[in-house]
Motif scaffolding. Structure first.
Motif, PDB file in Angstrom:
ATOM      1  N   LYS A  85       0.841  -1.200   0.000  1.00 38.34           N
ATOM      2  CA  LYS A  85       0.000   0.000   0.000  1.00 38.34           C
ATOM      3  C   LYS A  85       0.872   1.245   0.000  1.00 38.34           C
ATOM      4  O   LYS A  85       1.837   1.329   0.753  1.00 38.34           O
ATOM      5  N   GLY A 112      -8.134   7.869   6.141  1.00 42.35           N
ATOM      6  CA  GLY A 112      -7.028   6.945   6.376  1.00 42.35           C
ATOM      7  C   GLY A 112      -7.352   5.506   6.015  1.00 42.35           C
ATOM      8  O   GLY A 112      -6.567   4.589   6.288  1.00 42.35           O
ATOM      9  N   ASP A 134      -5.340   1.955   4.252  1.00 41.66           N
ATOM     10  CA  ASP A 134      -4.623   0.880   4.960  1.00 41.66           C
ATOM     11  C   ASP A 134      -5.552  -0.324   5.123  1.00 41.66           C
ATOM     12  O   ASP A 134      -5.148  -1.479   4.954  1.00 41.66           O
ATOM     13  N   LYS A 158      -1.753   7.867  13.517  1.00 38.15           N
ATOM     14  CA  LYS A 158      -2.397   7.611  12.218  1.00 38.15           C
ATOM     15  C   LYS A 158      -1.502   6.860  11.233  1.00 38.15           C
ATOM     16  O   LYS A 158      -1.873   6.691  10.081  1.00 38.15           O
TER      17      LYS A 158
HETATM   18 MG    MG Z   1      -2.769   6.957   6.230  1.00 36.34          MG
END
Ligand code: MG
Ligand code: ADP
Ligand code: ASP
Length: 398
Positions: free
Chosen positions: A7, A151, A154, A208
């Motif tokens: 990723k 976010g 992920d 994060k």
């Molecule tokens: Mg992130």
């Protein structure tokens, strides 16, 4: 067929130059016989910019339309990465969430992944060297476009790795997981191995570097996560089963959550069914509340909790609905707080951690404290943020 899921976050794909460097790196891997699925985030700050645009035309943008807008960010980067890979002679294609059959629940802006079109992805990997998949997005059973929450790429990557039964590599602008955010404390130490539970707690409490749901999925399916830097070979960190970690410090890390608001709902009658209704409403609205306290002064009740500052308007609307029959209630919002936490599975058996925590923070006015089995958190005014982190880093040798 050996497939790796990697990723690349927003900062890693922030420019065409960076995208070409990633393509170069993948080319090396493919030459060595590997096949890669790349899950990508939107370029740089483009998700923030899209949200700003939405707010320019509507003060509270419609959640469905917001997802229609935000999903474009990842489609831009995925197609560019596929083109860059092709330009290096790598057989590559990109897929968006719809094309990859990433089915999610129907909650716009906060959807959860249900399944992937695994067969299609595996079939495509027979032909390709690298497949690029948009992170952060999916579609509902009805074909509506959704996103997974900020976010969330992920989580897309780890869920895809779990579906394929392979480990997952997450690349970003930091060379791994540190005891504390290296932007906050440049001397933070890198953690070589961190357990799922600790990482889950660190992520939910503000670190994060990983989306907390990605860690949840990794734990559930026993997927190992590697976190490393996109553009350096420096060794990163692993999130894995705690059994492989031999020596465990009592406190592993410190997390910080900014933009916290403490909410006080005052002058409520002493009626706990009302408390239940308030939290029910807050939950159905998808609002995340934290650090709850209830003060019962016999004549009335004060319900208090924290939320992120940006949810104030949404909360106010929800409370107005649920408390519409009551006359005298009012809400106060105290803004400008941060939540600072320490995390460590060693706390399960370690004694005296709370005492060291309060000793370290003796010069910081603490508003609220919450604990879990492996964490202690406190709410403090933003102005004390740096000194609190410094004191905890020093006290727990982070
Ligand atoms: Mg992130
Ligand atoms: P990406 O865009 O690649 O997903 P993020 O910005 O979401 O990257 O996450 C990486 C950032 O996480 C780093 O820049 C760092 O400032 C922050 N961070 C917070 N806590 C930690 C920690 N404990 N270890 C490493 N990075 C952390
Ligand atoms: N682009 C999305 C965001 O900025 C998803 C992600 O970066 O993981 O939140």
């Amino acid at each position: 067929m050996e497939i790796t899921v990697q990723k690349y976050g927003g900062s890693s794909v922030a420019s065409s130059e960076k995208i070409l460097r990633i393509a170069e790196k993948i080319a090396g891997k493919v030459k060595a016989g590997g096949k890669v699925i790349l899950v990508v985030s939107a370029m740089g700050k483009s998700t923030d910019n899209l949200i700003r645009l939405a707010r320019e035309v509507a003060s509270t943008p419609d959640p469905r339309e917001l997802d229609m807008l935000l999903t474009t960010g990842e489609q831009v980067s995925a197609s560019l990465v596929a083109m860059a890979l092709q330009s290096k002679g790598i057989k590559s294609k990109s897929l968006n969430g719809f094309q990859a059959g990433i089915k999610t629940t129907a909650r716009y802006n906060e959807a959860k992944i249900v399944s992937f079109d695994k067969k299609k992805i595996i079939d495509m990997m027979q032909e390709l060297d690298a497949l690029v998949v948009t992170g952060f997005q999916g579609i509902t059973e009805e074909g509506e476009v959704t996103t997974l929450g900020r976010g969330g790429s992920d989580t897309s990557a780890v869920a895809l790795a779990a579906a394929l039964g392979v480990d997952c590599e997450i690349y970003s602008d930091v060379a791994g997981i540190y005891t504390v955010d290296p932007r906050l404390h440049p001397n933070a130490k890198k953690i070589k191995y961190i357990s799922y539970d600790e990482m889950l707690e660190m992520a939910s409490l503000g670190a994060k570097v990983l989306h907390s749901r990605s860690v949840e999925i990794a734990k559930k399916f026993g997927i190992k996560i590697y976190c490393g830097s996109t553009f350096s070979d420096e060794e990163g960190s692993f999130v894995a089963d705690e059994n492989i970690i031999i020596e465990q410090p009592v406190v592993t890390g410190c997390s910080l959550m900014e933009n916290q608001t403490q909410v006080f709902i005052k002058h409520l009658p002493v009626d706990y069914s009302l408390v239940r209704r308030i939290f029910e409403k807050v939950a159905t609205e998808g609002l995340n509340v934290d650090m709850i306290s209830i003060i019962n002064s016999e004549s009335d009740l004060v319900v208090s909790f924290t939320i992120v500052e940006s949810k104030k308007k949404h909360l106010q609307a929800a409370l107005s609905k649920v408390l519409s029959d009551l006359k005298d209630w009012n809400v106060e919002y105290h803004t400008g707080y941060v939540k600072v936490s320490i995390v460590g599975i060693g706390m399960r058996s370690g004694i005296g951690v709370a005492s060291s925590f309060f000793k370290a923070l003796q010069n910081v006015p603490i508003k609220l404290v919450t604990t879990s089995e492996i964490a202690i958190s406190c709410l403090i005014a933003e102005q004390y943020k740096n000194s609190a982190v410094e004191a905890l880093v020093k006290e727990f040798n982070l």
